[in-house]
Design an enzyme around this catalytic site. Structure first.
Site, PDB file in Angstrom:
ATOM      1  N   ASP A  14      -7.683  10.997  -1.735  1.00 36.31           N
ATOM      2  CA  ASP A  14      -7.032   9.696  -1.904  1.00 36.31           C
ATOM      3  C   ASP A  14      -7.886   8.636  -1.217  1.00 36.31           C
ATOM      4  OD1 ASP A  14      -5.257   7.664  -2.402  1.00 36.31           O
ATOM      5  OD2 ASP A  14      -3.638   8.446  -1.144  1.00 36.31           O
ATOM      6  N   ASP A 109      -7.802   6.014  -7.881  1.00 32.32           N
ATOM      7  CA  ASP A 109      -8.193   6.270  -6.495  1.00 32.32           C
ATOM      8  C   ASP A 109      -7.699   7.590  -5.929  1.00 32.32           C
ATOM      9  OD1 ASP A 109      -5.560   5.494  -6.522  1.00 32.32           O
ATOM     10  OD2 ASP A 109      -5.677   4.263  -4.723  1.00 32.32           O
ATOM     11  N   GLU A 110      -7.138   8.469  -6.743  1.00 30.28           N
ATOM     12  CA  GLU A 110      -6.720   9.762  -6.208  1.00 30.28           C
ATOM     13  C   GLU A 110      -6.793  10.840  -7.272  1.00 30.28           C
ATOM     14  OE1 GLU A 110      -2.603  10.385  -5.070  1.00 30.28           O
ATOM     15  OE2 GLU A 110      -2.020   8.558  -6.128  1.00 30.28           O
TER      16      GLU A 110
END
Length: 365
Positions: A14, A109-110
């Site tokens: 993350d 983003d993860e």
């Protein structure tokens, strides 16, 4: 998973304050300043991401930009640049792919990585996660937090354990002790309303939750009760799905007391749309909205949904007045007190990908 299968090694990666961190990297003159990415306050904009400097002032995602500026007058609000974020996300995945082909992106983003059969770093998931974090820092000048565990649920909990720029591992032998002390609000999907209900049952930790019979949880929470019972012991059989594609995104709110006044419903929808804006911002580089949707669940558990196409893929959808209009049209179908409201978007992938069946308003724990 059969008894013959090896214990899984899952990493959840993350990025730390992704959008804001990318903007700080692109413009070093902003270093040390409170920075947020979002819409302009005079246009009823919403904060999509805030730097850690901004968070010290109470600025958070899903917050109206006007509120953020009142908390932090010196806040620098930058417009989102999703093409840039998408390019950076691709660089993340270039690094991930050096260790495994089993990568499940959740947003720009993860992502989950299954490294169960990886040969890098002597097959150590913790060492792989450490190496990924080092490479992201050195090659991309960004930081990510990582969680390592035997399943997806625990890996996601672990990645949030030592943020920002942290690494936390839960080994199979640590799961039982770790879960007994884990607060139930660490379970994805447990919000304020569910927390309040669990509190009335004497449940504060997953250890407490383990003592509640499955039948009681199902009676109180429906099918989500079964999920609560499973994750309370750290159990999660979900596999990493490399081809996962979202068909929709949504947010819901269950009310402690049924509501009857349209003005109260409209105010709730306004809050839902703010949260939906933030959640969509995290995947905006991969999807375009095609429809807006309202969901209503009445006091007798009957429900209805109403959706309408947007004028064109990618057209502005954030005006809560449009969702209020759908609400006003849908509510008379049942014309009863309301226990739950939801707001969502149907999505179209921006790249050709295999479809999966993620239903609108599905709770993912």
């Amino acid at each position: 998973m059969s008894a013959a299968d090896p214990i899984r090694k899952i990493i959840h990666v993350d990025a730390d304050s992704f959008y804001a961190s990318v903007e700080l990297r692109e413009d070093p003159s902003l270093a040390g300043q409170p920075v947020a990415v979002g819409g302009r306050s005079e246009r009823r904009g919403v904060i999509a991401a805030a730097s850690y400097e901004a968070r010290k002032f109470g600025v958070r995602s899903a917050m109206p930009s006007s509120r953020a500026i009142s908390l932090c007058p010196q806040l620098v609000i930058l417009p989102p640049r999703f093409e840039l974020y998408r390019a950076v996300s691709a660089e993340f995945h270039r690094i991930f792919a050096d260790y495994t082909a089993l990568i499940e992106p959740l947003s720009l983003d993860e992502a989950y990585l299954d490294v169960t059969r990886a040969e890098h770093c002597q097959g150590s998931a913790t060492l792989i996660a450490r190496e990924i974090r080092r490479r992201v820092r050195e090659e991309l000048a960004l930081t990510v937090s990582a969680g390592v565990a035997p399943n997806k649920f625990l890996a996601k909990v672990a990645s949030d354990w030592d943020k920002p720029d942290g690494l936390f591992t839960i080994t199979p032998g640590q799961v039982a002790d770790f879960m007994r002390g884990l607060p139930v609000d660490r379970i994805n999907g447990v919000g304020k309303v569910t927390m309040a209900k669990l509190a009335t049952m004497g449940v504060q930790t997953c250890g407490d939750l383990q003592q509640v019979p499955l039948a009681t949880l199902v009676k109180r929470f429906g099918k989500y009760g079964k999920r609560l019972s499973e994750v309370a012991t750290g159990h999660d059989d979900r596999s990493v799905q490399a081809s996962r594609v979202r068909k929709s995104i949504s947010v819901e709110r269950t009310f402690a007391q049924d509501i009857t006044e349209m003005a109260v419903m409209e105010a709730a929808v306004d809050e839902l749309v703010l949260e939906l804006h933030t959640r969509f911002a995290r995947i905006a580089g991969r999807y375009a909205p095609s429809k807006r949707v309202i969901k209503i669940k009445y006091q007798d558990f009957t429900q209805t949904t109403l959706e309408e196409p947007l004028p064109g893929d990618g057209q502005p959808w954030q005006d809560s007045a449009d969702f209020r209009r759908l609400l006003a049209a849908a509510w008379p179908r049942g014309a009863k007190p309301v226990r739950l409201l939801g707001a969502g978007l149907r999505l179209r992938p921006l790249a050709d990908e295999e479809e999966s069946q993620l239903s609108l308003f599905e709770v993912e724990a």
